[in-house]
Design a protein around this motif. Structure first.
Motif, PDB file in Angstrom:
ATOM      1  N   VAL A 635      34.865  25.476  33.062  1.00  0.00           N
ATOM      2  CA  VAL A 635      34.119  26.385  31.785  1.00  0.00           C
ATOM      3  C   VAL A 635      33.249  25.858  31.042  1.00  0.00           C
ATOM      4  CG1 VAL A 635      34.998  27.428  29.725  1.00  0.00           C
ATOM      5  CG2 VAL A 635      36.532  26.895  31.401  1.00  0.00           C
ATOM      6  N   ARG A 665      33.474  29.083  35.086  1.00  0.00           N
ATOM      7  CA  ARG A 665      33.737  30.180  34.302  1.00  0.00           C
ATOM      8  C   ARG A 665      32.949  30.449  33.121  1.00  0.00           C
ATOM      9  NH1 ARG A 665      38.776  33.004  35.008  1.00  0.00           N
ATOM     10  NH2 ARG A 665      40.332  31.083  36.007  1.00  0.00           N
ATOM     11  N   VAL A 667      32.196  31.766  29.207  1.00  0.00           N
ATOM     12  CA  VAL A 667      33.234  32.419  27.992  1.00  0.00           C
ATOM     13  C   VAL A 667      31.279  32.268  26.856  1.00  0.00           C
ATOM     14  CG1 VAL A 667      34.656  31.234  28.248  1.00  0.00           C
ATOM     15  CG2 VAL A 667      33.008  29.721  27.234  1.00  0.00           C
ATOM     16  N   VAL A 842      43.444  31.288  41.104  1.00  0.00           N
ATOM     17  CA  VAL A 842      42.108  31.423  40.313  1.00  0.00           C
ATOM     18  C   VAL A 842      42.907  32.183  39.574  1.00  0.00           C
ATOM     19  CG1 VAL A 842      39.902  32.330  39.349  1.00  0.00           C
ATOM     20  CG2 VAL A 842      39.896  31.177  41.538  1.00  0.00           C
ATOM     21  N   SER A 848      35.967  36.364  30.295  1.00  0.00           N
ATOM     22  CA  SER A 848      35.742  35.457  31.036  1.00  0.00           C
ATOM     23  C   SER A 848      34.577  35.731  32.246  1.00  0.00           C
ATOM     24  CB  SER A 848      36.781  33.882  31.314  1.00  0.00           C
ATOM     25  OG  SER A 848      37.435  34.761  32.495  1.00  0.00           O
ATOM     26  N   LEU A 850      33.672  34.857  36.258  1.00  0.00           N
ATOM     27  CA  LEU A 850      33.942  33.968  37.472  1.00  0.00           C
ATOM     28  C   LEU A 850      31.788  34.699  37.908  1.00  0.00           C
ATOM     29  CD1 LEU A 850      37.209  34.511  39.114  1.00  0.00           C
ATOM     30  CD2 LEU A 850      36.372  32.129  37.383  1.00  0.00           C
ATOM     31  N   ASN A 852      30.095  31.878  41.053  1.00  0.00           N
ATOM     32  CA  ASN A 852      30.585  31.710  42.138  1.00  0.00           C
ATOM     33  C   ASN A 852      28.928  31.689  43.111  1.00  0.00           C
ATOM     34  OD1 ASN A 852      30.657  34.036  42.882  1.00  0.00           O
ATOM     35  ND2 ASN A 852      30.550  33.150  45.108  1.00  0.00           N
TER      36      ASN A 852
END
Length: 940
Positions: A635, A665, A667, A842, A848, A850, A852
């Motif tokens: 995170v 992730r 936030v 996941v 949040s 995601l 990648n």
């Protein structure tokens, strides 16, 4: 080896062409130029190891298939039957004999067929030109009659050519034939090259590659004053003769006992191991041949000539002048194979040679990948069409022949009057015909009724329309799984083993059904009439299933020896029954699949179609099993990234996430929760629109700013994925926005707001990623400016509830192409990431985003940060919506490993790339797994 028979200085050669040529100086200069060229062109062994399978793959693609050989043999057989009817027969003559690329075994499925009408086997016979023309006119007259019946097309006498010919296209096979008279020289040359190919296999492979390379670059046509096929094949021969050690002998060695075929064969038999000491690969020979030709470009004008008779360079004039390119005819040394090459066309040829050498050089030095090299040298190689599916445009786009006769006659006329040629070997069936025809109407060909009842030789494979198959037996039958043979009981005589094929043609009058049936009687007492009655019953039952109305019937044909009967049946179906008749056809089902998964679900689908069933090894486990194996991703708190006291720690976490997970992730990103919810809602409502509204944006062009589609890469997917998507180009918004869907009414407004917020979050994350890679501030600021103008693609995904989720996938394993992908989703799980060789789920986490790593970041980081395989599973109860935004540099920018990340310990691992390369790859390849990224890797 270089032969020199006269001596003076090279200066005398350059002073003018009317004086004595110095072969020794000219040949020495050619050798030196080739050596210098090769020194500059250093072969990368690793690159050559990639080039070799690439070239062999091209060779395998263009090499003819068994039926290509057989169809040409059958055409020769049919032409010989025709010649017998036209000219009569005396001591087995006249006959039609093939020559050219077919005899040399250097043809492709799209090649013309060269034929010679011979009246004697006396090679000394030399008919006057006027007599040859007279024979060709008589033959052409008969062909016009066949053309008027629709059996052939494009009959075109070319009497003013150096060798008079008649051109004709067989409608059944699509093969174009060039027919000449007493072309014994052509037959001899073809036979000799066929013998040469038996000495070393590399000759055939290299000849195929060079011919195809020349054809792709439009420099393989004597009509267009470029290189003919004999010139290209001779240059390949010459190259193999002049290697050190040589691979092929000079033809003077082959002809030591004479030039007749039997003598040449005997000599060649003793030379089978001639080139064994030379172990060069096909790739090495291909590269060195282009280099050889490039090196001697300036010497042709001084009389340089490739002599395969001597196996060396020589100096030569042709009728007191020098050819633009000189390749000596090995049978008549006073002739130049390359005589058709023009001055301007010579420049065109050498532009192609130089460009190809540049492509190969770039590949050797890692500036060009294998995919782009293959495309640059050989174009986008299409799969060859079955010959009986070719249109006139397919056969040769450069040639347009007028149809001299009227259109093909009505079906009934041709069907009842066709003459067929059949063969059988005792009681064993040798030939069997299968029907296929282009849409519109059926044309009979020389071989038979559109090569249907002409009896094609059996091949081992069993396939669909146009394929060849074995006759039915009590234990096996012709046909695919959906057209399998059936057993028809007969009260008096046991059983008849039946199989049939049905062809449907959509015509203005309705559907046209043409059925071919084959039966094997189980008893000698079974009469042909009984079999025909059984056929009639079977066909009527088949048609009754579609509620079709039969308006007329045609009689049957028995064309095979006992106990086999091959029968044909024709009926016309009235227009009102068309939709009922074709509703279950494969083409219709395929069309439904292309309309998307939502369309299938809206029509009440209860099981997963075979088109969507993945192999067992690729399928996802059931969701209930996965739920216990969910992953906890790193995170990243973006608010702390902006705080000096915490920035270093966050950068370390970010680096660890990109290096070891490829997913993380974020936030506290600042994107309003309400905006994410409205965007997901707009996407969901778009997929709920009527299909007619969604289909407005269903395009095949992957470069389109807006595209609605299905599966993963629907144009190339072997198995379809359980997913529909809407792709929206977001950069630049000013030009892309007008193309976006206008429904739902808030989609544009919400989409624009979301795209801007997503770009802002991306820039914050990317700033941290660049810093975590250790880039200098100047370079980092430069990259950030480029990202401001960079690409952003928003992809709205819909994964409908699936009746059999264990059989399919929402998306197959893949990696994303950009730098970073930012993903939001609803509360339905489905995303899985590959971690430690296992697939883990996941969990959706509210508020949040995601993120990648994409392939471009892996390339830019020179492999430090890794893109990771991920996929999507589906469930039986809930649809899932996700929205992914893929970010990268501007479309025109080249992505390459950062120089600051390349050193002796970590050399450059990836080739440079751009979006155009990716789109080209995506257009013709399956982009699952990390295939595109793997194509960019350099070999060390």
């Amino acid at each position: 080896m270089y032969v020199c028979v006269e001596s003076s200085s090279l200066h005398s050669v350059c002073r003018g062409l009317n004086m004595k040529f110095d072969q020794k100086a000219l040949c020495k200069r050619a050798a030196q130029l080739e050596l210098n060229k090769q020194k500059k062109f250093q072969n990368n062994l690793a690159a050559m190891s990639v080039l070799e399978p690439l070239l062999l793959d091209v060779y395998a693609t263009i090499h003819p298939k068994p039926r290509d050989y057989e169809l040409r043999k059958l055409l020769v057989h049919a032409f010989n039957a025709m010649v017998k009817d036209i000219f009569g027969n005396s001591n087995g003559f006249p006959i039609i004999e093939p020559f050219g690329s077919f005899t040399m075994d250097l043809f492709t499925g799209m090649s013309d067929l060269d034929l010679s009408l011979n009246f004697s086997n006396d090679e000394a016979l030399n008919l006057p030109r006027e007599r040859k023309i007279s024979f060709l006119k008589k033959f052409a007259h008969a062909l016009y009659s066949f053309q008027n019946k629709g059996h052939v097309s494009g009959v075109l006498p070319v009497m003013g050519a150096r060798v008079p010919i008649v051109k004709v296209v067989d409608c059944g096979t699509g093969i174009e034939c060039d027919i000449s008279v007493e072309n014994k020289d052509g037959i001899s040359r073809s036979s000799i090259f066929a013998i040469v190919s038996s000495i070393d296999e590399r000759f055939r492979i290299l000849s195929y590659l060079m011919k195809f390379w020349a054809k792709v670059h439009d420099i393989n046509s004597s009509k267009d004053h470029t290189m003919n096929s004999l010139t290209i094949i001779s240059l390949v021969t010459f190259h193999l003769q002049t290697r050190d050690p040589p691979i092929l002998p000079p033809f003077s060695t082959l002809f030591k006992d004479g030039t007749d075929i039997a003598s040449v064969q005997n000599v060649a038999f003793g030379l089978k191991s001639f080139g064994r000491r030379n172990v060069e690969s096909v790739a090495g020979l291909f590269v060195s041949l282009l280099n050889k030709l490039s090196a001697v470009e300036s010497l042709w004008q001084h009389g340089l000539c490739a002599s395969i008779y001597e196996g060396s360079w020589i100096c030569k004039k042709w009728k007191s002048r020098v050819g633009h390119m000189s390749v000596e005819d090995y049978l008549d040394r006073s002739e130049n194979f390359a005589r058709a090459v023009g001055k301007d066309e010579m420049q065109k040829i050498y532009i192609c040679i130089r460009d190809s050498c540049d492509y190969l050089s770039s590949f050797m030095y890692g500036r060009l990948d294998a995919f782009m090299l293959k495309k640059s040298l050989f174009g986008s190689i299409p799969m060859q069409k079955p010959l009986n599916q070719l249109t006139n445009e397919d056969k040769d786009v450069k040639r347009k022949y007028p149809l001299h006769g009227p259109a093909a006659p009505p079906f009934e006329d041709t069907f009842t009057k066709r003459k067929r040629y059949t063969e059988a070997d005792g009681e064993h069936l040798v030939y069997v015909g299968i029907i296929y025809s282009p849409l519109g109407h059926i044309k009979p060909g020389i071989l038979g009724f559109n090569i249907s009842l002409n009896c094609i030789r059996i091949e081992p494979e069993v396939g669909g329309h146009g394929e060849l198959a074995s006759p039915p037996t009590p234990s096996s039958s012709i046909g695919t799984s959906k057209d399998s043979g059936t057993v028809i009981p007969d009260r008096q005589n046991g059983q008849l083993y039946q199989t049939h094929r049905t062809l449907m043609l959509v015509q203005p009058q309705g559907l046209l059904f043409l059925c071919v049936s084959m039966y094997r009687a189980s008893s000698a007492n079974t009469t042909v009439a009984m079999m025909h009655r059984a056929i009639t019953r079977g066909i009527r039952e088949q048609l009754s299933g579609s509620r079709a109305c039969i308006s007329n019937e045609l009689r049957f044909y028995r064309i095979l020896p006992w106990p086999w009967s091959c029968s044909a049946y024709l009926c016309r179906v009235q227009a009102p029954s068309i939709q009922a008749a074709i509703r279950n056809e494969d083409a219709v089902r395929e069309g439904k699949f292309m309309k998307g998964v939502r369309h299938l679900c809206e029509n009440g689908i209860t099981e997963v179609p075979k088109r969507y069933i993945f192999p067992i090894s690729d399928r996802s486990p059931k969701p209930k099993i996965i739920s216990g194996d969910n992953i906890t991703l790193p995170v990243i708190d973006l608010s702390l990234l902006q705080t000096p006291n915490h920035r270093f720690q966050v950068l370390e976490s970010l680096s660890n996430a990109c290096k070891n997970y490829g997913f993380f992730r974020v936030v506290n990103h600042g994107m309003p929760r309400e905006l994410i919810g409205r965007t997901i809602s707009a996407a969901k409502r778009f997929f709920e629109l009527p299909f007619e509204e969604r289909s407005k944006y269903m395009l095949n062009d992957i470069r389109s700013p807006v595209r609605y589609g299905t599966s993963f890469n629907q144009n190339n997917d072997g198995v379809f994925s359980w997913r529909d998507f809407l792709k929206l180009n977001c950069q630049p918004l000013a030009t892309s926005l007008p193309h976006w869907p206008s429904s739902p009414v808030d989609l544009r407004e919400v989409g624009v707001e979301y795209a801007k917020e997503n770009k802002r979050v991306f820039m914050v994350i990317m700033d941290g990623v660049l810093e975590s890679l250790g880039l200098e501030k100047k370079k980092k600021d430069e990259m950030k400016r480029e990202f401001e103008e960079g690409t952003e693609m928003m992809v709205m995904n819909c994964f409908p509830a699936c009746p059999e989720p264990e059989l399919t996938l929402g998306m197959p394993p893949h990696s994303d192409y950009g730098f970073l992908t930012l993903l939001v989703q609803d509360d339905v799980e489905g995303l899985q990431v590959q971690c430690g060789g296992q697939w883990v789920t996941v969990d959706p986490v509210p508020d949040s985003i995601l993120v990648n790593v994409g392939d471009h970041l892996e390339i830019f980081s020179n492999g430090r940060y890794k893109s990771v395989l991920h996929r999507v599973f589906v469930n039986s109860s809930k649809s899932r919506i996700s929205i992914a935004c893929l970010h990268s540099l501007p479309f025109e920018k080249v992505i390459s490993p950062s120089p600051s990340l390349i050193n002796e310990q970590t050399p450059k691992l990836y080739m440079d790339t751009d979006f155009e390369a990716f789109l080209d790859y995506m257009a013709i390849s399956e982009t699952t797994n990390k295939t595109f990224l793997q194509s960019r890797k350099l070999v060390h």
